[in-house]
Design a protein around this motif. Structure first.
Motif, PDB file in Angstrom:
ATOM      1  N   ILE A 151      51.817 -12.688 -42.270  1.00  0.00           N
ATOM      2  CA  ILE A 151      52.893 -13.407 -42.955  1.00  0.00           C
ATOM      3  C   ILE A 151      54.122 -13.490 -42.065  1.00  0.00           C
ATOM      4  N   ALA A 197      56.636 -11.588 -50.864  1.00  0.00           N
ATOM      5  CA  ALA A 197      55.314 -11.754 -51.461  1.00  0.00           C
ATOM      6  C   ALA A 197      54.941 -10.448 -52.155  1.00  0.00           C
ATOM      7  N   ILE A 230      51.619 -18.887 -47.129  1.00  0.00           N
ATOM      8  CA  ILE A 230      51.744 -17.470 -47.489  1.00  0.00           C
ATOM      9  C   ILE A 230      50.928 -17.175 -48.745  1.00  0.00           C
ATOM     10  N   VAL A 260      54.930 -15.545 -54.605  1.00  0.00           N
ATOM     11  CA  VAL A 260      55.582 -15.801 -53.313  1.00  0.00           C
ATOM     12  C   VAL A 260      56.884 -16.528 -53.580  1.00  0.00           C
TER      13      VAL A 260
END
Length: 450
Positions: free
Chosen positions: A25, A45, A341, A325
């Motif tokens: 990420i 996240a 993501i 997210v």
């Protein structure tokens, strides 16, 4: 003993997986942020309320080089709509209204065909006040109370039969805010504070309708082709229930956790809110009550993005996996980054798109400007690439999927050109969330930059 070894192996595997997830990420965010190195950005996240990634990049204030921090506050713009929708649903659960009630029951003077559900689902047929020719830059800067802006909205005729089309609309959510105020006998700000923010411990969230300075608030900027400018001024009273909330990454986690655990409205009612609305002709939209509703590689996804002058924000939630997210910035495109993501956090493969290679000569007919109401898109060919800017904002590259169909790597949208006459496309079509908006040619450029 076997159980002990199993637990050790499981712990090592889990730790390694978490580290790999964090690294993936972070690399992805760095890749997207590289084009906007000074922009303040907070990315988070989580899965089942456990934070798996959170970090900040760039600057919350560029003048004083204040680095962005995860706890910094940002305007979340249209993500406000899900709070407004839930407030209306809560009033419905309390028996104070029905979604089938006509709007004029609460705000006399509006067409009798418009129901509250039409306002929630962007199917009312009202004109979006932001698309009215005199709203920007004239009306948008005025100190208008919500009731005065409602009078401004009321002056227009319906654009289509309520319930027959989806057309994203801030006017509807503005009016819903007035209904919340009328039925609760509290201001919109007070209602959200008492009924949502305080019960969920969202201590850094509030509806912000003034110019009051806020501690730990990221400063808003317009990033235009690598240079930072002060954003266009919109009076802070005007976004109201369509887009005036300030929040943080931590508070949005509390919002989704509390909402999906039944602390604000009933789970069965929430499920209804996250169901795509069906139009009169039985066509399903990709919007419920305050959320976009879609599917990403087989997973249900409810999300909303936003643009507020100087800020962008995204919140994507996957109910089946409890993955959330969020991303806030001041300001850069976030949509495609957040989508990726979401895929990584759900252990899904990243999507690969194939693009054509078009020559400068093939791209040249797209060197033109298109407009609808006061919304203008300018397309510019530079060497063997094509870019667009919307309303004189930043320039973004788009990639050819077909000769007349392009994709934005920044915003995850498709742009189509049609009705060619004498080698020039007369119509540009913006594809977003299952809808198509057509723009007409207003000028063409015979030359381009090399």
């Amino acid at each position: 003993m076997r159980i002990f070894y199993f637990l050790i192996i499981f712990f090592l595997f889990s730790s390694g997986y978490a580290q790999k997830l964090t690294e993936r990420i972070d690399l992805l965010v760095l890749e997207h942020h590289a084009s906007y190195p000074d922009v303040g950005l907070v990315v988070s996240a989580s899965k089942a309320e456990e934070v798996v990634f959170e970090d900040a990049y760039g600057y919350s204030n560029r003048e004083f080089q204040v680095k962005a921090q995860p706890q910094h506050k940002f305007r979340i713009g249209s993500i406000t709509k899900q709070f407004t929708a839930v407030a209306i649903i809560k009033l419905m659960e309390e028996g104070k209204l029905s979604l089938n009630d006509p709007l004029q029951k609460y705000l006399p003077g509006f067409p009798s065909e418009i129901k509250l559900e039409h306002l929630l689902t962007h199917t009312s047929g009202l004109m979006d006040y932001g698309n009215k020719p005199d709203w920007f830059p004239k009306v948008s800067k005025q100190d208008l109370e919500p009731e005065a802006l409602a009078d401004y909205i009321q002056k227009d005729t319906l654009q289509f039969t309520p319930g027959s089309r989806f057309a994203y609309n801030n006017s509807g959510y503005h009016l819903l805010g007035l209904i919340i105020k009328k039925l609760s006998k509290k201001s919109y700000e007070e209602y959200l504070k008492n009924e949502i923010f305080e019960p969920l411990g969202m201590n850094d969230s509030f509806a912000h309708s003034s110019s009051e300075v806020v501690a730990d608030m990221a400063e808003g900027y317009e990033d235009i082709n690598g240079k930072a400018y002060a954003p266009e001024f919109i009076h802070p009273k005007q976004p109201f229930a369509a887009g005036n909330i300030v929040s943080t990454a931590a508070d949005l986690r509390k919002w989704y956790s509390g909402l999906f655990s039944g602390k604000i409205i009933k789970p069965e009612t929430l499920e209804k809110a996250l169901t795509p609305y069906t139009l009169i002709d039985s066509t399903k939209t990709k919007y419920g009550l305050g959320w976009q509703v879609d599917n990403l590689q087989g997973l249900q996804m409810v999300n909303h993005g936003s643009y507020y002058p100087g800020y962008t924000a995204e919140a994507w939630y996957f109910p089946e996996t409890e993955v959330l997210v969020t991303a806030f910035s001041n300001s850069m495109p976030l949509t495609n980054m957040v989508k990726k993501i979401g895929l990584i956090a759900n252990s899904k493969p990243l999507e690969k798109k194939e693009f054509l290679q078009l020559s400068h000569k093939e791209l040249l007919p797209l060197n033109a400007t298109y407009q609808k109401d006061n919304d203008q898109w300018k397309f510019q060919v530079i060497e063997n690439k094509i870019y667009y800017s919307r309303n004189n904002s930043s320039r973004y590259e788009i990639k050819p999927v077909k000769k007349d169909l392009f994709y934005s790597l920044d915003w995850d949208i498709f742009l189509e050109f049609k009705d060619a006459e004498n080698g020039v496309y007369q119509t540009y079509v913006f594809h977003w969330n299952g809808t198509e908006t057509e723009y007409s040619l207003v000028s063409e450029e015979k030359t381009s930059l090399h």
